[in-house]
Design a protein around this motif. Structure first.
Motif, PDB file in Angstrom:
ATOM      1  N   ALA A   1       0.796  -1.212   0.000  1.00  0.00           N
ATOM      2  CA  ALA A   1       0.000   0.000   0.000  1.00  0.00           C
ATOM      3  C   ALA A   1       0.838   1.276   0.000  1.00  0.00           C
ATOM      4  O   ALA A   1       0.683   2.145  -0.850  1.00  0.00           O
ATOM      5  CB  ALA A   1      -0.942  -0.030   1.199  1.00  0.00           C
TER       6      ALA A   1
ATOM      7  N   LYS B   1       7.618   1.510   4.291  1.00  0.00           N
ATOM      8  CA  LYS B   1       8.731   0.735   3.734  1.00  0.00           C
ATOM      9  C   LYS B   1       9.924   1.588   3.303  1.00  0.00           C
ATOM     10  O   LYS B   1      10.711   1.184   2.437  1.00  0.00           O
ATOM     11  CB  LYS B   1       8.230  -0.110   2.559  1.00  0.00           C
TER      12      LYS B   1
ATOM     13  N   GLY C   1       0.219   0.200  -4.477  1.00  0.00           N
ATOM     14  CA  GLY C   1      -0.119   1.594  -4.205  1.00  0.00           C
ATOM     15  C   GLY C   1       1.123   2.459  -4.061  1.00  0.00           C
ATOM     16  O   GLY C   1       1.131   3.634  -4.432  1.00  0.00           O
TER      17      GLY C   1
ATOM     18  N   ILE D   1      -5.726   3.941  -9.535  1.00  0.00           N
ATOM     19  CA  ILE D   1      -4.893   2.837 -10.031  1.00  0.00           C
ATOM     20  C   ILE D   1      -5.013   1.683  -9.030  1.00  0.00           C
ATOM     21  O   ILE D   1      -4.681   1.844  -7.860  1.00  0.00           O
ATOM     22  CB  ILE D   1      -3.408   3.258 -10.127  1.00  0.00           C
TER      23      ILE D   1
ATOM     24  N   GLU E   1      -6.570  -8.592  -3.336  1.00  0.00           N
ATOM     25  CA  GLU E   1      -7.704  -9.251  -2.658  1.00  0.00           C
ATOM     26  C   GLU E   1      -8.981  -9.137  -3.468  1.00  0.00           C
ATOM     27  O   GLU E   1      -9.932  -9.877  -3.238  1.00  0.00           O
ATOM     28  CB  GLU E   1      -7.949  -8.631  -1.272  1.00  0.00           C
TER      29      GLU E   1
HETATM   30  P1  AMP Z   1       1.395  -3.941   2.518  1.00  0.00           P
HETATM   31  O1  AMP Z   1       0.801  -4.451   3.804  1.00  0.00           O
HETATM   32  O2  AMP Z   1       2.046  -2.624   2.638  1.00  0.00           O
HETATM   33  O3  AMP Z   1       2.249  -4.979   1.828  1.00  0.00           O
HETATM   34  O4  AMP Z   1       0.156  -3.645   1.558  1.00  0.00           O
HETATM   35  C1  AMP Z   1      -0.704  -4.640   1.106  1.00  0.00           C
HETATM   36  C2  AMP Z   1      -1.973  -3.995   0.652  1.00  0.00           C
HETATM   37  O5  AMP Z   1      -1.723  -3.083  -0.400  1.00  0.00           O
HETATM   38  C3  AMP Z   1      -2.980  -4.979   0.109  1.00  0.00           C
HETATM   39  O6  AMP Z   1      -4.080  -5.009   0.964  1.00  0.00           O
HETATM   40  C4  AMP Z   1      -3.350  -4.420  -1.258  1.00  0.00           C
HETATM   41  O7  AMP Z   1      -4.735  -4.476  -1.530  1.00  0.00           O
HETATM   42  C5  AMP Z   1      -2.895  -3.001  -1.172  1.00  0.00           C
HETATM   43  N1  AMP Z   1      -2.629  -2.412  -2.485  1.00  0.00           N
HETATM   44  C6  AMP Z   1      -1.769  -2.849  -3.396  1.00  0.00           C
HETATM   45  N2  AMP Z   1      -1.829  -2.102  -4.508  1.00  0.00           N
HETATM   46  C7  AMP Z   1      -2.759  -1.149  -4.278  1.00  0.00           C
HETATM   47  C8  AMP Z   1      -3.261  -0.057  -5.050  1.00  0.00           C
HETATM   48  N3  AMP Z   1      -2.807   0.201  -6.285  1.00  0.00           N
HETATM   49  N4  AMP Z   1      -4.201   0.735  -4.484  1.00  0.00           N
HETATM   50  C9  AMP Z   1      -4.645   0.469  -3.232  1.00  0.00           C
HETATM   51  N5  AMP Z   1      -4.206  -0.533  -2.464  1.00  0.00           N
HETATM   52  C10 AMP Z   1      -3.278  -1.342  -2.977  1.00  0.00           C
END
Ligand code: AMP
Length: 397
Positions: free
Chosen positions: A197, A202, A221, A293, A324
């Motif tokens: 996200a 990170k 994200g 996006i 998800e």
């Molecule tokens: P993390 O815990 O930081 O690895 O983030 C994981 C989360 O990022 C997951 O729940 C994904 O649904 C979310 N995620 C990944 N890409 C996107 C995006 N483009 N927009 C919103 N959420 C995202």
């Protein structure tokens, strides 16, 4: 190897062997709903028991903060370990003091005993030397098989290792060997795929990786923050605009370190964050002002696959999109499958872990084909950040 393993242990029959394990399993009432963590520590328990050691398991459960919170007792976990091990596992309702000593005194060679939640004592999280001494009084040997707790300097993970002859268990050993093969002395080129996200969670990880890997794919994200920093209008996408400076600094550091940063070249956009939402794949200069996006596009997937083909070593953390909710799982699934195929073909050493990564790789049906998937959350991320893990440090000779 800088640490001792079970291979260095001889003649342990009858020895009181304190084994730190991770039994922080998800429960529904008294039932364990996911036994992965238990299964991971069985090889060490079996090996020690077969060699005639008195196996005494130390573990934490939840966050009782030094109090005896009944809902965080390890008592219901003992039968679950017992049934998977195929051998009786007794239980003592304290990890130090008379209750522990009496239960240990009753053990025969090869028996297995689980001690109550170490975090029922304040000294555990404080790494109080007196608490570590009380633990050490019950053992002749210490074995740490809980990599996932190794980023915490606690009594049972760090303090105890300094008081008794200390060894890595089989799961700890496998984890350290896998991580070492990915970032310690890897076969190059090394590719890191980082998604998820937010950049904010990170930053340390990205800063460390750009100095260690040859290529860094940024997706999810967090890629939006990088794209926005480069002047792309990301519409209503999840984006940390205030971190544009940080993103630029990371890109500059990558250039200095000769690390190629690979950002998406197209995007799957939708106006709603829900499964099956109407969506389109667009170029970066055509993101609608009301669009979000939610995944990287088809051209980006091809780029990621080609980078995976170039790499001999892969480190992966975080999904490339909102995996998800279908169909925004497409890039994550395609890239994970590709990495799994290359691994099966013997072309790639692939190591993944941290947070949602295990769920994403399971969703893609790729986890079993990766070289190593770490189930450790925080410890895996701290390792990716290049930090020293106290529980590992204490095992080093
Ligand atoms: P993390 O815990 O930081 O690895 O983030 C994981 C989360 O990022 C997951 O729940 C994904 O649904 C979310 N995620 C990944 N890409 C996107 C995006 N483009 N927009 C919103 N959420 C995202």
């Amino acid at each position: 190897m800088a640490f001792k393993t079970l291979d260095d242990l001889t003649d342990i029959a009858g020895k009181r062997t304190l084994v730190r394990v991770d039994l922080n399993v998800p429960m529904d009432g008294d039932k364990v709903t996911d036994t992965t963590r238990i299964e991971r520590v069985l090889p060490t328990i079996r090996e020690l028991s077969d060699k005639g050691a008195k196996v005494i398991l130390l573990a934490h459960f939840g966050r009782p903060k030094g109090e005896r919170v009944a809902s965080m007792s390890l008592a219901p976990v003992a039968p679950a370990v017992s049934s998977l091990l195929g051998k009786n596992v007794s239980f003592a309702d304290d990890c130090i003091g008379d209750a522990a000593a009496a239960a240990i005194g009753a053990l025969s060679n090869g028996d297995v005993l689980l001690l109550e939640n170490t975090r029922y004592h304040k000294g555990e999280e404080k790494n109080d030397p007196e608490f570590a001494k009380a633990l050490a009084a019950n053992g002749d040997i210490y074995i740490n098989d809980a990599f996932s707790a190794a980023h915490r300097a606690h009594g049972s993970t760090e303090g105890l290792a300094r008081l008794l002859p200390a060894y890595a268990g089989r799961t700890m050993q496998a984890e350290l060997e896998a991580l070492g093969s990915a970032l310690g002395k890897p076969v190059r080129p090394v590719l890191a795929v980082v998604g998820g996200a937010k950049v904010s969670s990170k930053i340390d990880l990205l800063e460390n990786l750009v100095s260690r890997v040859d290529m860094l794919v940024i997706g999810g994200g967090m890629a939006n923050t990088f794209l926005a920093a480069k002047g792309v209008d990301v519409g209503k996408s999840l984006c940390e605009h205030d971190l544009a400076g940080t993103a630029n600094k990371i890109m500059a550091a990558a250039e200095t370190a000769n690390c190629e940063i690979v950002l998406p070249v197209d995007a799957v956009v939708a106006t709603e964050f829900k499964a099956g939402a109407q969506n389109e794949t667009v170029a970066l200069d055509a993101i609608p002002s009301d669009g979000m996006i939610l995944d990287v596009g088809a051209a980006s997937i091809e780029t990621v696959k080609s980078k995976i083909d170039t790499a001999r070593t892969l480190v992966w953390n975080g999904p490339l999109g909102a995996f998800e909710i279908a169909p925004f799982d497409k890039a994550t699934v395609a890239a994970a499958k590709h990495a799994a195929d290359n691994t099966k073909a013997g072309k790639l050493n692939s190591v993944a872990g941290g947070g949602d990564t295990v769920a994403a790789l399971n969703h893609a049906g790729a986890a079993d084909s990766f070289s190593y998937v770490s189930t450790a959350g925080g410890a895996f991320l701290e390792w990716l950040e290049g930090k020293e893990l106290p529980g590992v440090k204490a095992l080093e000779n």
